[in-house]
Design a protein around this motif. Structure first.
Motif, PDB file in Angstrom:
ATOM      1  N   GLU A  12     -32.182   5.097 -38.382  1.00 41.11           N
ATOM      2  CA  GLU A  12     -31.168   5.861 -37.651  1.00 41.11           C
ATOM      3  C   GLU A  12     -29.820   5.821 -38.356  1.00 41.11           C
ATOM      4  O   GLU A  12     -29.094   6.822 -38.378  1.00 41.11           O
ATOM      5  N   GLN A  13     -29.476   4.682 -38.955  1.00 43.55           N
ATOM      6  CA  GLN A  13     -28.222   4.625 -39.704  1.00 43.55           C
ATOM      7  C   GLN A  13     -28.276   5.552 -40.921  1.00 43.55           C
ATOM      8  O   GLN A  13     -27.313   6.280 -41.213  1.00 43.55           O
ATOM      9  N   ALA A  14     -29.403   5.524 -41.646  1.00 46.07           N
ATOM     10  CA  ALA A  14     -29.537   6.362 -42.839  1.00 46.07           C
ATOM     11  C   ALA A  14     -29.555   7.845 -42.471  1.00 46.07           C
ATOM     12  O   ALA A  14     -28.945   8.677 -43.162  1.00 46.07           O
ATOM     13  N   LYS A  15     -30.246   8.190 -41.380  1.00 42.40           N
ATOM     14  CA  LYS A  15     -30.313   9.596 -40.985  1.00 42.40           C
ATOM     15  C   LYS A  15     -28.955  10.108 -40.511  1.00 42.40           C
ATOM     16  O   LYS A  15     -28.600  11.267 -40.752  1.00 42.40           O
ATOM     17  N   LEU A  20     -24.297  13.549 -41.856  1.00 43.04           N
ATOM     18  CA  LEU A  20     -22.865  13.715 -42.105  1.00 43.04           C
ATOM     19  C   LEU A  20     -22.572  14.136 -43.551  1.00 43.04           C
ATOM     20  O   LEU A  20     -21.589  14.838 -43.809  1.00 43.04           O
ATOM     21  N   HIS A  21     -23.423  13.681 -44.488  1.00 44.70           N
ATOM     22  CA  HIS A  21     -23.194  13.947 -45.914  1.00 44.70           C
ATOM     23  C   HIS A  21     -24.496  14.440 -46.554  1.00 44.70           C
ATOM     24  O   HIS A  21     -25.145  13.709 -47.310  1.00 44.70           O
ATOM     25  N   GLY A  76     -34.846  15.692 -37.108  1.00 48.62           N
ATOM     26  CA  GLY A  76     -34.829  16.889 -37.933  1.00 48.62           C
ATOM     27  C   GLY A  76     -33.952  16.821 -39.163  1.00 48.62           C
ATOM     28  O   GLY A  76     -33.846  17.800 -39.903  1.00 48.62           O
ATOM     29  N   VAL A  77     -33.329  15.678 -39.420  1.00 50.79           N
ATOM     30  CA  VAL A  77     -32.513  15.528 -40.633  1.00 50.79           C
ATOM     31  C   VAL A  77     -33.434  15.264 -41.821  1.00 50.79           C
ATOM     32  O   VAL A  77     -34.314  14.405 -41.733  1.00 50.79           O
TER      33      VAL A  77
END
Length: 242
Positions: A12-15, A20-21, A76-77
């Motif tokens: 979740e942190q990576a997604k 955001l970037h 969906g990221v």
């Protein structure tokens, strides 16, 4: 470091960062338990083997791809590229799971058998997957070799101190500790494994590392106490041809 973070939290942190970037986030995972016994005690992890690591990496990959038993948000990221920060056992895990690796230190300058084994044992997750090796090196460029060596030393001293205290200190122009003979050996080993010198020296050293390891990419990082020298080093590095 997956022993200290559950795969769902990492996913979740990576997604979120990837949302955001877009296209600017890579995710590297390793299995270090912490430098010192007090750190390991504080984290509460003392027994974490290659099979535990393989299970967590596999779970993380599924969560990033929205294929896990629960949904890692945001949904969906596009999954950020996943790399294994590898030692000997980490390379075996990466080969089993069909993932690229980032290697450094002894694996770059020492016995290359683990890299050959990784490439031979690689099992692609997808049809187009292939073994991929990134070599991570500490790089400092200066006008003179002695100046470049002086710029590398603060990182070496800090690494030694962190293995003693469990905390990575600010980089300083002088060592904070009175080094023992063993610690001085660790400093010299760091210097031997770093890439430093004039722009020409650095270009030759990086070329030799790529040719020796068959690396697909060089992950160069630079750190020193002198911010202006660091900026100049990065600028010089950026002008070098691969």
């Amino acid at each position: 470091m997956l022993p200290n973070h559950r795969p769902i939290v990492v996913a979740e942190q990576a997604k979120m960062l990837a949302a955001l970037h877009p296209g600017r986030v890579d995710l590297g995972v390793g299995r270090s338990l912490g430098f010192t016994a007090p750190v390991r005690d504080a984290l509460g992890v003392h027994d974490y083997g290659p099979d535990d690591f393989a299970g967590d990496v596999s779970a993380l990959a599924d969560l990033l791809a929205d294929a896990g038993p629960v949904t890692a948000m945001p949904k969906g990221v596009p999954a950020p590229p996943l790399f294994v920060l590898a030692t000997g056992s980490g390379l075996a895990v990466a080969a089993r799971l069909g993932l690229p690796v980032v290697v450094g230190g002894p694996l770059v300058h020492g016995d290359l058998t683990p890299l050959a084994d990784y490439r031979a044992a690689f099992r692609p997750r997808h049809p187009d997957d292939a073994p991929r090796v990134l070599v991570s090196v500490d790089v400092l460029v200066a006008d003179a070799p002695a100046r470049a060596r002086d710029l590398v030393l603060p990182e070496a001293w800090a690494m030694v101190e962190s293995r003693t205290t469990g905390a990575f200190p600010p980089l300083r122009p002088e060592p904070a500790l009175r080094l023992t003979a063993r610690q001085q050996e660790q400093v010299e080993r760091h210097l031997d494994q770093a890439v430093h010198g004039t722009a020409g020296d650095v270009a030759e050293q990086l070329t030799a590392i790529v040719e020796r390891t068959g690396a697909d990419e060089v992950l160069a990082f630079s750190s020193t106490y002198d911010r202006a020298a660091l900026r100049d080093s990065d600028a010089a590095l950026a002008t070098l041809h691969p």
